[in-house]
Design an enzyme around this catalytic site. Structure first.
Site, short mmCIF file in Angstrom:
data_model
loop_
_atom_site.label_atom_id
_atom_site.label_comp_id
_atom_site.label_asym_id
_atom_site.label_seq_id
_atom_site.Cartn_x
_atom_site.Cartn_y
_atom_site.Cartn_z
N HIS A 153 0.81 -1.22 0.00
CA HIS A 153 0.00 0.00 0.00
C HIS A 153 0.84 1.27 0.00
CE1 HIS A 153 -4.02 -1.81 0.67
NE2 HIS A 153 -3.31 -2.80 1.16
N ASP A 361 4.12 9.19 -1.95
CA ASP A 361 2.95 8.48 -1.46
C ASP A 361 2.64 7.31 -2.38
OD1 ASP A 361 1.01 8.20 0.48
OD2 ASP A 361 0.18 10.20 0.19
#
Length: 488
Positions: A153, A361
């Site tokens: 993730h 990110d």
């Protein structure tokens, strides 16, 4: 049909799921037989070897406890003080303690030993995130021949950053034991492939180690998303409208610049406030007509680097207030607490600009949620870091280098001055992409790849050449469980 077994650091609790990911995974288990396995959140002196199985809001959940020492080494230690900063290319913030890896390995072994007795031969296992990279290896060593998939993730590191991680060769060999490895973005797959194709195995200790064989592991990008249509509905719900009305009473005609993030050094919050400061300094006409709201609930308070980020942000917000505030106007509001999804959806819909500028990110679901919440007749503008995975699927946002605060400041000005027709055009393209990459289809796509592995992709049951010592192998920590606005 095979059962689906979802494995993550933390198991879901009682009550409604906070974020889209948890909702999607619950939906997977509601449509197919299976269960969720992970840490209970409890620390005990002598954890039981067997998992406890209970029904949580109709979901079958198997949980184990951890010892305080192992949890610290696994979670705060190796996972969040080594892997997290390294995968986010912040090697300067990595703290290396050799015993943390032993605790990390121990916990993964504990997961495997408690999970294996619960597995049926045709179960499909889906492992989530960097805390559990070694889990497939540990299961294979115990004899598991199931198809096992892994989804990361967070971003995958560049090769140089990967080489800086202690035991990186063992971790990459662990990844080769999965049948499918899913990444957030194509850039992450490229970084993984670069390592796989140009390995430079360590010769430390006088002997060269065999290269890692990734031939039976499929590596693909599966960009995660939100549920944009659900956010569209949520943004006009009574709870969202209540939040909008509260803000309108305070802001009047001021246009809202919104940031929603966990208080994490990877989110670029100090740079974001500096860009806003430059916007006000260089555009006096915008003063009193704009207001910045930054929502940033704390996370991982016990880790020194997070407290330092908090202190820096406190000082920068104070500086902007001292420089520009007037008795009847304040330039920004900084809130250190989480809000529910309805309130956030209302804020998203109200915002003229979403400032989504992480330094790095994996995806950043705030961008997805903002897009889904917009008023099609008067949409806001997405200012997005080009170093977020979301930049690959949202090129119609204003993409910026978050390290260049002058560039971000100019993007803010452009967003505030953007005519309605252009805002509509950009938003329509963004919404189309958000709907294409929704969280439900993400889960289905990953599981289809995992469950439909062809004959050329047999389960990775070959022997593993481990690089660690016997003590490391005899020893088997999630950053996603911190209090946060319900975004991943």
């Amino acid at each position: 049909m095979s059962r689906i077994v979802i494995v993550s650091n933390r198991t879901p609790g009682k009550g409604p799921a906070a974020g889209g990911l948890a909702v999607a995974l619950r939906k997977v288990l509601s449509e197919r037989e299976g269960f969720w396995f992970g840490w209970s959140g409890k620390l005990t002196e002598q954890p039981a070897r067997e998992a406890r199985i209970e029904d949580i809001d109709g979901l079958e959940v198997a949980q184990i406890d951890l010892s305080r020492e192992d949890h610290h080494a696994y979670y705060a230690g190796f996972s969040n003080s080594i892997l997290w900063p390294s995968f986010h290319l912040r090697l300067d913030l990595a703290t290396i303690e050799s015993h943390w890896y032993e605790g990390y390995r121990r916990v993964n072994q504990q997961f495997a030993r408690a999970l294996l007795p619960l597995l049926k031969l045709d179960d499909v296992v889906w492992v989530h995130d960097y805390h559990l990279i070694p889990l497939a290896s540990e299961l294979r060593q115990l004899g598991a021949r199931n198809r096992i998939g892994f989804y990361l993730h967070i971003p995958f590191p560049t090769t140089d950053a990967l080489y800086a991680i202690p035991h990186h060769e063992e971790l990459m060999r662990d990844l080769s034991r999965y049948d499918l490895v899913g990444m957030q973005a194509k850039r992450d797959v490229a970084a993984f492939t670069e390592f796989a194709e140009h390995q430079a195995p360590s010769t430390f200790g006088g002997h060269k180690v065999q290269a890692i064989d990734f031939s039976r592991t499929e590596v693909e990008a599966f960009p995660i998303g939100s549920d944009p249509d659900a956010f569209a509905r949520l943004s006009v719900s009574p709870a969202a409208t209540k939040m909008v009305n509260r803000m309108k009473r305070v802001l009047g005609d001021q246009r809202l610049i919104l940031g929603v993030d966990r208080l994490d050094y990877s989110k670029g919050l100090p740079q974001r406030v500096e860009a806003y400061e430059k916007l006000l300094a260089n555009n006096a006409r915008l003063r009193r007509s704009v207001h910045m709201l930054q929502v940033a609930p704390p996370s991982r308070d016990s880790i020194k680097e997070y407290q330092e980020t908090s202190d820096t942000l406190d000082a920068m917000c104070g500086r902007v207030m001292g420089r520009f505030a007037e008795p009847d106007w304040q330039p920004l509001t900084y809130v250190k607490r989480a809000y529910g999804q309805p309130s956030l959806a209302g804020l998203y819909r109200m915002a003229r600009v979403a400032l989504v500028t992480p330094l790095r990110d994996g995806m950043n679901l705030v961008a997805h949620e903002f897009v889904g919440s917009q008023n099609p007749e008067d949409p806001g503008v997405l200012v997005l870091s080009r170093f977020a995975g979301a930049a690959e699927i949202f090129p119609e946002g204003l993409l910026v280098n978050p390290f260049d605060t002058d560039e971000t400041s100019e993007a803010l000005r452009m967003a505030l001055d953007m005519p309605l027709d252009e805002r509509k055009q950009r938003w329509a393209a963004l919404m189309k992409s958000a709907q294409k990459h929704n969280v439900d289809d993400w889960a289905v796509s990953f599981l289809n790849h995992l469950t439909q592995g062809g004959p050329d992709k047999p389960s990775a049951t070959r022997d593993v050449l481990y690089l660690g010592s016997a003590s490391e192998l005899a020893t088997p920590p999630n950053a996603m469980g911190s209090p946060t606005p319900p975004v991943v």
